[in-house]
Design a protein around this motif. Structure first.
Motif, PDB file in Angstrom:
ATOM      1  N   LEU A 126       0.815  -1.212   0.000  1.00  0.00           N
ATOM      2  CA  LEU A 126       0.000   0.000   0.000  1.00  0.00           C
ATOM      3  C   LEU A 126       0.850   1.264   0.000  1.00  0.00           C
ATOM      4  O   LEU A 126       1.775   1.402   0.808  1.00  0.00           O
ATOM      5  CB  LEU A 126      -0.916   0.017   1.222  1.00  0.00           C
ATOM      6  N   VAL A 127       0.489   2.192  -0.868  1.00  0.00           N
ATOM      7  CA  VAL A 127       1.109   3.514  -0.924  1.00  0.00           C
ATOM      8  C   VAL A 127       0.359   4.435   0.025  1.00  0.00           C
ATOM      9  O   VAL A 127      -0.874   4.403   0.097  1.00  0.00           O
ATOM     10  CB  VAL A 127       1.073   4.068  -2.363  1.00  0.00           C
ATOM     11  N   TYR A 133       5.289   7.141   1.057  1.00  0.00           N
ATOM     12  CA  TYR A 133       5.742   5.905   1.685  1.00  0.00           C
ATOM     13  C   TYR A 133       5.015   4.688   1.110  1.00  0.00           C
ATOM     14  O   TYR A 133       3.958   4.814   0.489  1.00  0.00           O
ATOM     15  CB  TYR A 133       5.511   5.957   3.197  1.00  0.00           C
ATOM     16  N   ILE A 134       5.600   3.523   1.361  1.00  0.00           N
ATOM     17  CA  ILE A 134       4.973   2.266   0.985  1.00  0.00           C
ATOM     18  C   ILE A 134       5.050   1.333   2.196  1.00  0.00           C
ATOM     19  O   ILE A 134       6.090   1.233   2.852  1.00  0.00           O
ATOM     20  CB  ILE A 134       5.659   1.648  -0.254  1.00  0.00           C
ATOM     21  N   ASP A 154      10.475   4.735   2.518  1.00  0.00           N
ATOM     22  CA  ASP A 154      10.330   5.942   1.720  1.00  0.00           C
ATOM     23  C   ASP A 154      10.220   5.503   0.263  1.00  0.00           C
ATOM     24  O   ASP A 154      11.100   4.796  -0.247  1.00  0.00           O
ATOM     25  CB  ASP A 154      11.546   6.846   1.922  1.00  0.00           C
ATOM     26  N   LEU A 155       9.156   5.894  -0.407  1.00  0.00           N
ATOM     27  CA  LEU A 155       8.900   5.404  -1.760  1.00  0.00           C
ATOM     28  C   LEU A 155       9.915   5.942  -2.761  1.00  0.00           C
ATOM     29  O   LEU A 155      10.257   5.270  -3.743  1.00  0.00           O
ATOM     30  CB  LEU A 155       7.476   5.786  -2.193  1.00  0.00           C
ATOM     31  N   PRO A 184      -2.273  11.791   6.789  1.00  0.00           N
ATOM     32  CA  PRO A 184      -1.521  11.615   5.542  1.00  0.00           C
ATOM     33  C   PRO A 184      -0.546  10.436   5.555  1.00  0.00           C
ATOM     34  O   PRO A 184      -0.263   9.867   4.522  1.00  0.00           O
ATOM     35  CB  PRO A 184      -0.759  12.936   5.428  1.00  0.00           C
ATOM     36  N   ASP A 185       0.005  10.080   6.747  1.00  0.00           N
ATOM     37  CA  ASP A 185       1.037   9.038   6.737  1.00  0.00           C
ATOM     38  C   ASP A 185       1.048   8.183   8.006  1.00  0.00           C
ATOM     39  O   ASP A 185       2.098   7.695   8.420  1.00  0.00           O
ATOM     40  CB  ASP A 185       2.429   9.646   6.500  1.00  0.00           C
ATOM     41  N   SER A 186      -0.113   7.996   8.617  1.00  0.00           N
ATOM     42  CA  SER A 186      -0.228   7.087   9.753  1.00  0.00           C
ATOM     43  C   SER A 186      -0.651   5.714   9.241  1.00  0.00           C
ATOM     44  O   SER A 186      -1.442   5.614   8.305  1.00  0.00           O
ATOM     45  CB  SER A 186      -1.250   7.615  10.768  1.00  0.00           C
TER      46      SER A 186
END
Length: 224
Positions: A126-127, A133-134, A154-155, A184-186
């Motif tokens: 998942l992105v 991030y992935i 880090d993508l 956004p990035d949790s």
């Protein structure tokens, strides 16, 4: 910020890709429509055949078609970029999963390999909603520390942002691991530890802050 996205399917073929999209996305600026699907050789080690999708991405900057798309559903980032997965094969080799990037308005698709340590049967690569991030379940095959683990990279650079403890795994033909993002990035990643009867080890946190929490779930997550 992640732009709202509509994924419009044609019949039952769209179910696997459109499940993550909600009704309130019908007013989205960028729309992703499943044109059709086809059965073909699968990237999954335990499956002979799988389904690939041909999708159309429509935005104010134009329209693009992407072939051989596979679940999970692509992510639209900032209404300028679409990131997802597709499968490609060279000659007659087994198809391999690739990360694709479509920069809206440029009509060019870029691809790159998934990380080397992805567990071969893991499906929920998942992105993050912000496209940075992935998240996935990786596998260590070295004798010193065998097993699966949760990991976020880090993508762009491939650098590890967060990695959980190892030792996961199950003697099974299905993927019982799970992951999900919150904007956004949790993130949350649940790694099956059925080999040891320990349920699921959950790694949760915020990727940009490298802040994590590890706990155990007794029941399989229902995140889909």
């Amino acid at each position: 910020m992640r732009a709202r996205v509509t994924l419009i399917g044609i019949g039952a073929a769209a179910v696997a890709l459109s499940g993550a999209c909600s009704r309130e996305n019908e007013r989205a600026t960028t729309q992703i429509r499943v044109i059709d699907s086809a059965y073909t050789e699968s990237w999954e080690p335990m499956e002979d055949t799988g389904t690939v999708y041909r999708i159309e991405v429509v935005s104010p900057l134009g329209a693009d078609t992407i072939r051989n798309v596979i679940p999970p559903a692509p992510v639209v980032v900032g209404d300028t970029l679409v990131i997802g997965l597709l499968q490609l094969s060279e000659d007659s080799s087994t198809p391999q999963r690739q990360i694709f990037r479509l920069r809206l308005g440029r009509h060019r698709i870029e691809t790159s390999p998934i990380p080397d340590d992805v567990w071969p049967s893991y499906q929920d690569i998942l992105v993050s909603p912000d496209g940075r991030y992935i998240a996935y379940v990786g596998e260590d095959t070295t004798p010193a520390n065998p097993g699966t683990y949760a990991i976020v990279r880090d993508l762009k650079t491939g650098q590890i942002a967060v990695r959980g403890p190892g030792g996961g795994g199950c003697d099974c033909d299905e993927d019982y691991n799970h992951a999900r993002w919150f904007a956004p990035d949790s993130f949350e990643i649940a790694v099956a530890h059925s080999n040891s009867g320990a349920g699921w080890q959950r790694l949760s946190g915020k990727a940009s802050a490298a802040r994590v929490h590890v706990d155990t779930l007794t029941d399989e997550p229902d995140w889909h």
